[in-house]
Motif scaffolding. Sequence first.
Motif, PDB file in Angstrom:
ATOM      1  N   GLN A 152      46.116  56.848  53.308  1.00  0.00           N
ATOM      2  CA  GLN A 152      46.127  56.315  51.946  1.00  0.00           C
ATOM      3  C   GLN A 152      46.544  54.846  51.934  1.00  0.00           C
ATOM      4  OE1 GLN A 152      48.708  59.547  50.557  1.00  0.00           O
ATOM      5  NE2 GLN A 152      47.178  60.027  48.977  1.00  0.00           N
ATOM      6  N   ILE A 153      47.473  54.502  52.818  1.00  0.00           N
ATOM      7  CA  ILE A 153      47.881  53.096  52.946  1.00  0.00           C
ATOM      8  C   ILE A 153      46.696  52.255  53.432  1.00  0.00           C
ATOM      9  CG2 ILE A 153      49.313  51.485  54.261  1.00  0.00           C
ATOM     10  CD1 ILE A 153      51.029  52.809  52.285  1.00  0.00           C
ATOM     11  N   ARG A 154      45.981  52.760  54.425  1.00  0.00           N
ATOM     12  CA  ARG A 154      44.822  52.021  54.964  1.00  0.00           C
ATOM     13  C   ARG A 154      43.747  51.824  53.908  1.00  0.00           C
ATOM     14  NH1 ARG A 154      44.602  55.332  60.671  1.00  0.00           N
ATOM     15  NH2 ARG A 154      45.844  53.848  61.929  1.00  0.00           N
ATOM     16  N   GLU A 155      43.524  52.854  53.106  1.00  0.00           N
ATOM     17  CA  GLU A 155      42.496  52.760  52.076  1.00  0.00           C
ATOM     18  C   GLU A 155      42.876  51.735  51.015  1.00  0.00           C
ATOM     19  OE1 GLU A 155      40.187  55.631  48.825  1.00  0.00           O
ATOM     20  OE2 GLU A 155      41.629  56.492  50.242  1.00  0.00           O
ATOM     21  N   ARG A 156      44.136  51.690  50.670  1.00  0.00           N
ATOM     22  CA  ARG A 156      44.577  50.768  49.627  1.00  0.00           C
ATOM     23  C   ARG A 156      44.746  49.347  50.158  1.00  0.00           C
ATOM     24  NH1 ARG A 156      47.002  50.952  44.554  1.00  0.00           N
ATOM     25  NH2 ARG A 156      48.365  49.174  44.132  1.00  0.00           N
ATOM     26  N   LEU A 157      45.185  49.200  51.421  1.00  0.00           N
ATOM     27  CA  LEU A 157      45.497  47.881  51.987  1.00  0.00           C
ATOM     28  C   LEU A 157      44.750  47.701  53.309  1.00  0.00           C
ATOM     29  CD1 LEU A 157      49.356  48.072  51.389  1.00  0.00           C
ATOM     30  CD2 LEU A 157      47.716  46.757  50.019  1.00  0.00           C
ATOM     31  N   PRO A 158      43.449  47.470  53.248  1.00  0.00           N
ATOM     32  CA  PRO A 158      42.655  47.393  54.479  1.00  0.00           C
ATOM     33  C   PRO A 158      43.036  46.222  55.395  1.00  0.00           C
ATOM     34  CG  PRO A 158      41.342  46.737  52.568  1.00  0.00           C
ATOM     35  CD  PRO A 158      42.604  47.328  52.038  1.00  0.00           C
ATOM     36  N   GLU A 265      46.778  28.772  49.771  1.00  0.00           N
ATOM     37  CA  GLU A 265      45.578  28.329  49.074  1.00  0.00           C
ATOM     38  C   GLU A 265      44.907  29.540  48.434  1.00  0.00           C
ATOM     39  OE1 GLU A 265      42.367  27.264  51.835  1.00  0.00           O
ATOM     40  OE2 GLU A 265      43.611  28.103  53.423  1.00  0.00           O
ATOM     41  N   PRO A 266      44.160  29.367  47.349  1.00  0.00           N
ATOM     42  CA  PRO A 266      43.511  30.503  46.690  1.00  0.00           C
ATOM     43  C   PRO A 266      42.326  31.035  47.490  1.00  0.00           C
ATOM     44  CG  PRO A 266      42.909  28.459  45.594  1.00  0.00           C
ATOM     45  CD  PRO A 266      43.958  28.104  46.606  1.00  0.00           C
ATOM     46  N   ILE A 267      42.190  32.346  47.495  1.00  0.00           N
ATOM     47  CA  ILE A 267      41.059  33.004  48.156  1.00  0.00           C
ATOM     48  C   ILE A 267      40.552  34.116  47.229  1.00  0.00           C
ATOM     49  CG2 ILE A 267      41.786  32.509  50.513  1.00  0.00           C
ATOM     50  CD1 ILE A 267      43.026  35.280  50.669  1.00  0.00           C
ATOM     51  N   LYS A 268      39.431  34.723  47.579  1.00  0.00           N
ATOM     52  CA  LYS A 268      38.886  35.815  46.790  1.00  0.00           C
ATOM     53  C   LYS A 268      39.849  37.010  46.812  1.00  0.00           C
ATOM     54  CE  LYS A 268      34.028  34.593  47.501  1.00  0.00           C
ATOM     55  NZ  LYS A 268      32.712  35.033  48.024  1.00  0.00           N
ATOM     56  N   PRO A 269      39.753  37.924  45.849  1.00  0.00           N
ATOM     57  CA  PRO A 269      40.661  39.075  45.803  1.00  0.00           C
ATOM     58  C   PRO A 269      40.614  39.908  47.085  1.00  0.00           C
ATOM     59  CG  PRO A 269      39.477  38.874  43.738  1.00  0.00           C
ATOM     60  CD  PRO A 269      38.849  37.892  44.670  1.00  0.00           C
ATOM     61  N   VAL A 270      41.771  40.054  47.747  1.00  0.00           N
ATOM     62  CA  VAL A 270      41.849  40.831  48.987  1.00  0.00           C
ATOM     63  C   VAL A 270      43.046  41.779  48.991  1.00  0.00           C
ATOM     64  CG1 VAL A 270      40.693  39.058  50.373  1.00  0.00           C
ATOM     65  CG2 VAL A 270      43.189  39.011  50.155  1.00  0.00           C
ATOM     66  N   LEU A 271      43.916  41.673  47.975  1.00  0.00           N
ATOM     67  CA  LEU A 271      45.164  42.422  47.983  1.00  0.00           C
ATOM     68  C   LEU A 271      45.340  43.133  46.652  1.00  0.00           C
ATOM     69  CD1 LEU A 271      47.489  42.830  50.000  1.00  0.00           C
ATOM     70  CD2 LEU A 271      48.682  40.920  48.899  1.00  0.00           C
ATOM     71  N   ASP A 272      45.590  44.422  46.724  1.00  0.00           N
ATOM     72  CA  ASP A 272      45.713  45.241  45.524  1.00  0.00           C
ATOM     73  C   ASP A 272      47.186  45.499  45.230  1.00  0.00           C
ATOM     74  OD1 ASP A 272      45.228  46.817  43.374  1.00  0.00           O
ATOM     75  OD2 ASP A 272      44.438  48.521  44.480  1.00  0.00           O
ATOM     76  N   GLY A 273      47.728  44.815  44.226  1.00  0.00           N
ATOM     77  CA  GLY A 273      49.111  45.029  43.834  1.00  0.00           C
ATOM     78  C   GLY A 273      50.118  44.358  44.747  1.00  0.00           C
ATOM     79  N   LEU A 274      51.356  44.776  44.591  1.00  0.00           N
ATOM     80  CA  LEU A 274      52.480  44.221  45.345  1.00  0.00           C
ATOM     81  C   LEU A 274      52.753  45.074  46.578  1.00  0.00           C
ATOM     82  CD1 LEU A 274      54.937  42.149  45.235  1.00  0.00           C
ATOM     83  CD2 LEU A 274      56.179  43.993  44.066  1.00  0.00           C
ATOM     84  N   VAL A 275      53.042  44.423  47.695  1.00  0.00           N
ATOM     85  CA  VAL A 275      53.377  45.125  48.937  1.00  0.00           C
ATOM     86  C   VAL A 275      54.779  44.702  49.355  1.00  0.00           C
ATOM     87  CG1 VAL A 275      52.738  45.576  51.333  1.00  0.00           C
ATOM     88  CG2 VAL A 275      50.962  45.086  49.628  1.00  0.00           C
ATOM     89  N   SER A 285      51.955  39.526  47.297  1.00  0.00           N
ATOM     90  CA  SER A 285      51.020  39.881  46.243  1.00  0.00           C
ATOM     91  C   SER A 285      49.994  38.764  46.135  1.00  0.00           C
ATOM     92  CB  SER A 285      51.738  40.094  44.900  1.00  0.00           C
ATOM     93  OG  SER A 285      52.354  38.898  44.467  1.00  0.00           O
ATOM     94  N   GLN A 286      48.987  38.973  45.305  1.00  0.00           N
ATOM     95  CA  GLN A 286      47.976  37.942  45.081  1.00  0.00           C
ATOM     96  C   GLN A 286      47.936  37.606  43.606  1.00  0.00           C
ATOM     97  OE1 GLN A 286      43.991  38.832  46.508  1.00  0.00           O
ATOM     98  NE2 GLN A 286      43.455  36.659  46.566  1.00  0.00           N
ATOM     99  N   SER A 287      48.015  36.320  43.306  1.00  0.00           N
ATOM    100  CA  SER A 287      48.044  35.882  41.915  1.00  0.00           C
ATOM    101  C   SER A 287      46.658  35.952  41.297  1.00  0.00           C
ATOM    102  CB  SER A 287      48.582  34.451  41.824  1.00  0.00           C
ATOM    103  OG  SER A 287      47.605  33.526  42.280  1.00  0.00           O
ATOM    104  N   ASP A 288      46.617  35.799  39.970  1.00  0.00           N
ATOM    105  CA  ASP A 288      45.333  35.793  39.267  1.00  0.00           C
ATOM    106  C   ASP A 288      44.469  34.612  39.699  1.00  0.00           C
ATOM    107  OD1 ASP A 288      45.993  38.048  37.855  1.00  0.00           O
ATOM    108  OD2 ASP A 288      46.778  36.975  36.125  1.00  0.00           O
ATOM    109  N   ARG A 289      45.089  33.569  40.233  1.00  0.00           N
ATOM    110  CA  ARG A 289      44.341  32.396  40.701  1.00  0.00           C
ATOM    111  C   ARG A 289      43.871  32.548  42.143  1.00  0.00           C
ATOM    112  NH1 ARG A 289      48.774  28.129  38.532  1.00  0.00           N
ATOM    113  NH2 ARG A 289      50.021  29.559  39.762  1.00  0.00           N
ATOM    114  N   GLY A 290      44.248  33.667  42.790  1.00  0.00           N
ATOM    115  CA  GLY A 290      43.793  33.923  44.143  1.00  0.00           C
ATOM    116  C   GLY A 290      44.772  33.554  45.228  1.00  0.00           C
TER     117      GLY A 290
END
Length: 416
Positions: A152-158, A265-275, A285-290
């Motif tokens: 489940q961790i792998r699926e959420r945080l590849p 630096e900002p990047i495309k969405p790669v992280l779901d939520g806070l770790v 975490s990843q901000s709304d700005r990437g």
Amino acid sequence: MEKYSLWSLAKHALNGHRGWTPAWRNASPKKSYDVVIVGGGGHGLATAYYLAKKHGITNIAVLEKGWLGGGNTGRNTTAIRSNYFYPQSTNFFDHSLRLYEGLSQELNYNIMLSQTGAVTIAHSPHQMDMLQRWSNSIQIQGVDAQMLDLEQIRERLPLLDTSKNARFPVLGGFIQGRAGVARHDAVAWGYARAADSLGVDIIQNCEVKNILHSSGRVLGVQTSLGEIRTDKLAITVAGNSSVLAQMAGIKLPIVSTALQAMVSEPIKPVLDGLVVSPSVHAYISQSDRGEILMGGRADSYPSYGQRGTLPALEDVVSAVVNLFPSFSRLKLMRQWAGIVDLSPDTSPILGKTPMTGLYMSCGWGTGGFKAIPAGGDTLAYTIANDQPHDLIKPFGLDRFAKGRFINEAAAAGVDH
């Protein structure tokens, strides 16, 4: 209505925003107030708002030596969660989370709350056992939590390194799905605008030089803008709490130190939520700005430097890169530090003090931002009624003399 049209917005932008109505008044201090609150961050502004909104006390001054939200409210990683271990903490922080969930509507101001969840990961069988106990504890208290196995961790945080050869092997973890982040400036601005609309005076660039008192009772404050009289004074100044308390002859059992964070630096969405990894001492975490937002341990010695130190920065970056190797290719864009006030049991000091009319909100350590709504709500109740709100009775200053510690080091020591 024209003032809300796209044409109106473009017109104001092109003419330098002249003619905009300020979100709050730039008030001049009066000679006296029913309540004076020192500190124009989230906690001070929230306390003023709830005093006016819920208790009908509007003759209030919020004194800020700089600009609103320029302290720890604007220098943190905006995490909001209630997955603490002990019932005293869980009840308080879940009250805060529930207030956050309705805050945009309450204040009529978008605080950009994003409840994408917080995953706490374990790197050993012992840590997995502790997380299981932690998860069970908060579920019993009625707070959402769910254990996650490795798949489940792998699926959420590849992108998380879950290989057998990982520097920090991952065995699993647990998630609080209601946890998330909010825009720190928006929280401060929303409370400021709402408090101002109820008649609260917000006074910036007003530094408190001394606390006036006699025979164990507050009389007022001496400020850079003159003397202001009051019978009720609240101190909500985070890392500077011990300095203000000393003016009243009170020695607080707190240590102030820098807690730093940084973004890539900002990047495309790669992280779901806070770790969060408590043992590695890192949260990501990843901000709304990437941007990839990173934080970790506090500096190892007391300081009022808002830049932090290189050793702590290196530790955070090393931990993050070991957890997420692909992030090693990112460039750091910004770094900052807030001055946190750490109590002996890493829990807050909130409520009345030995001096009549003096109230305190401090010792938040790494948990100040997530506590803003509940901190303001409960302190407002305490000031209005001159008796502590039920939720903060366990967090009184007297607990250190009585040995009633609430040791939340495991739950509060990393994430803020």
